[in-house]
Design an enzyme around this catalytic site. Structure first.
Site, PDB file in Angstrom:
ATOM      1  N   HIS A 279      56.370  18.483 134.493  1.00  0.00           N
ATOM      2  CA  HIS A 279      55.085  18.654 135.192  1.00  0.00           C
ATOM      3  C   HIS A 279      54.413  19.967 134.748  1.00  0.00           C
ATOM      4  O   HIS A 279      53.222  19.998 134.445  1.00  0.00           O
ATOM      5  CB  HIS A 279      55.333  18.645 136.707  1.00  0.00           C
ATOM      6  N   GLU A 280      55.199  21.039 134.686  1.00  0.00           N
ATOM      7  CA  GLU A 280      54.630  22.335 134.280  1.00  0.00           C
ATOM      8  C   GLU A 280      54.164  22.301 132.820  1.00  0.00           C
ATOM      9  O   GLU A 280      53.119  22.861 132.482  1.00  0.00           O
ATOM     10  CB  GLU A 280      55.638  23.472 134.484  1.00  0.00           C
ATOM     11  N   HIS A 283      50.772  20.853 132.610  1.00  0.00           N
ATOM     12  CA  HIS A 283      49.653  21.782 132.828  1.00  0.00           C
ATOM     13  C   HIS A 283      49.264  22.469 131.521  1.00  0.00           C
ATOM     14  O   HIS A 283      48.090  22.694 131.239  1.00  0.00           O
ATOM     15  CB  HIS A 283      50.040  22.863 133.852  1.00  0.00           C
ATOM     16  N   GLU A 357      46.730  18.435 139.086  1.00  0.00           N
ATOM     17  CA  GLU A 357      48.083  18.118 139.546  1.00  0.00           C
ATOM     18  C   GLU A 357      48.433  16.666 139.210  1.00  0.00           C
ATOM     19  O   GLU A 357      49.526  16.376 138.745  1.00  0.00           O
ATOM     20  CB  GLU A 357      48.230  18.354 141.051  1.00  0.00           C
ATOM     21  N   ASP A 361      51.367  15.404 136.807  1.00  0.00           N
ATOM     22  CA  ASP A 361      52.347  14.427 137.298  1.00  0.00           C
ATOM     23  C   ASP A 361      52.439  13.236 136.338  1.00  0.00           C
ATOM     24  O   ASP A 361      53.534  12.750 136.038  1.00  0.00           O
ATOM     25  CB  ASP A 361      51.950  13.912 138.689  1.00  0.00           C
TER      26      ASP A 361
HETATM   27 ZN   LIG Z   1      51.277  21.661 139.208  1.00  0.00          ZN
END
Ligand SMILES: [Zn+2]
Length: 419
Positions: A279-280, A283, A357, A361
């Site tokens: 997930h990071e 980003h 987000e 995801d």
């Molecule tokens: Zn996040």
């Protein structure tokens, strides 16, 4: 009181009422749902944990209510109550000068110091009563004080050159000054973002490369697969201050890094941690930091332009009860009053953040596993005592992350496509 001051009072009151009302809605929503765990989480979160989250959320909204009242009171003292006039007179006395850069800096620093002191009782209560009651505080009073001093020092070092530049440009006040101020502000922010992970964050926490473990091998493989340098993964000693667990991505260029809290590593299985890391990385891959910077650039251009327009508008000072029209008082009033006008924009900023987000995801579902990310999120909601039933409106104004049910629902839609 001049009519225009009444307008200001109306704006302050409207802001306070909206925020108190949202706060109340949040508490009510949590209380309404506390008797049973929402269906989507039945079986994975037990009633005890659900009710702890409800109690924790309500305690936070109660404290927030006092913070809102205090902030409003302090704002009125400073403006219509004549506080800024007194502080400016004090700065004139200290510097021995009616105007000028030093007077402005002394005034702004005194204002910053006093505002910090006003916030202090509630932060002490938050850390050593509220957080402690729910088992989250790990801070000693000694660490609290050293943090406070270190924070003040870092803010001073960062703020002095930037404030000097802006005050100097406000004083020049040529038609293009706002543009120079904006360029300076943006360059400063970019520099800060670049040095924050390697210079500022290490003043407060220890960052260590991940030690060899079952976690490490899985994570290295993922980093390799996603083209993120393995040297950019760090573990932070978050447990030094709090039992809350988290992970984040920050910095850019060679200083970009993903940080996992040690508390998180202790809570998650290697598979769950891999999903969080994915997930990071999402980003980073989706360039979310750059996109936020562009948005900030646009907003700050608008704000700085307005500040330079208001500088020579007598009504601006009169409305806010201030006698001295100077670059420093203009800057102080602007930063005190502007948030009142920006409240309607916070849902937009949160909407952008939630979109990011969801994108991160989706990236994690693709590169790792949606189901593992769901399990990791559920563990994090439970261990952080985060509410699963926030009020929709409150959430639009306050939450940069999607509410639990929506976020998990999104991920469930994606788990069908991948193993
Ligand atoms: Zn996040």
């Amino acid at each position: 009181m001049p009519d225009i001051s009444l307008l200001f009072v109306a704006l302050v009151t409207a802001n306070l009422c909206i925020k108190l009302w949202l706060n109340r809605r949040q508490a009510n929503s949590v209380l309404r749902h506390q008797a049973s765990v929402p269906n989507a989480f039945a079986g994975v979160i037990n009633l005890g944990a659900h009710q702890k989250a409800a109690a924790y959320t309500c305690a936070k909204t109660r404290l927030n209510q006092w913070a809102l009242l205090m902030d409003t009171f302090w704002l009125l003292i400073l403006t219509l109550g004549g506080g800024i006039n007194i502080l400016y007179a004090f700065a004139v006395q200290i510097s021995g000068n009616e105007t000028g850069l030093i007077t402005g800096l002394v005034f702004l620093m005194t204002l910053g110091l006093l505002s910090g002191l006003v916030d202090l009782p509630l932060s002490i209560y938050r850390q050593f009563n509220l957080e402690a009651r729910f088992g989250f505080n790990r801070m000693t009073p000694r660490l609290f004080v050293t943090d406070l001093l270190r924070n003040a020092m870092v803010s001073l070092i960062i703020a002095l050159p930037l404030l000097s530049l802006i005050l100097w440009l406000l004083d020049l006040a040529t038609p293009m000054s706002w543009l120079w101020a904006w360029l300076g502000w943006m360059a400063f922010n970019a520099l800060l973002l670049f040095i924050y992970p390697v210079v500022i964050a290490p003043l407060f926490n220890k960052f260590t490369p991940m030690s060899d473990s079952a976690h490490k091998q899985k994570l290295d493989a993922l980093l390799h697969r996603c083209g993120f340098s393995a040297a950019g993964l760090f573990v932070m000693d978050g447990s030094k201050r709090s039992a809350h667990a988290n992970a984040y991505f920050t910095g850019f260029g060679k200083n970009r890094r993903i940080v996992l809290f040690d508390t998180l590593i202790n809570q998650l299985s290697p598979e769950q941690l891999e999903a969080v890391l994915a997930h990071e990385i999402g980003h980073y891959q989706c360039k979310h930091l750059q996109k936020r910077l562009v948005l900030m650039a646009l907003i700050s251009a608008g704000l700085l332009w307005s500040l330079f327009q208001l500088l020579h508008a007598p009504w601006f000072y009169t409305a806010l009860g201030v006698d001295v029209a100077s670059p420093a008082t203009a800057l102080a009033l602007f930063s005190l009053a502007m948030p009142l006008c920006l409240l309607p924009l916070t849902p937009l900023s949160n909407a952008l953040s939630r979109k990011h987000e969801y994108e991160a995801d989706a990236y994690a579902a693709q590169q790792s596993s949606a189901q593992e990310l769901i399990d990791a999120l559920i563990t994090m909601y439970r261990e952080n005592a985060a509410t699963l039933t926030p009020d929709t409106l409150y959430s639009l104004f306050h939450d940069s992350h999607p509410p639990a049910t929506l976020r998990i629902g999104h991920l469930q839609g994606q788990s069908g496509h991948h193993a």
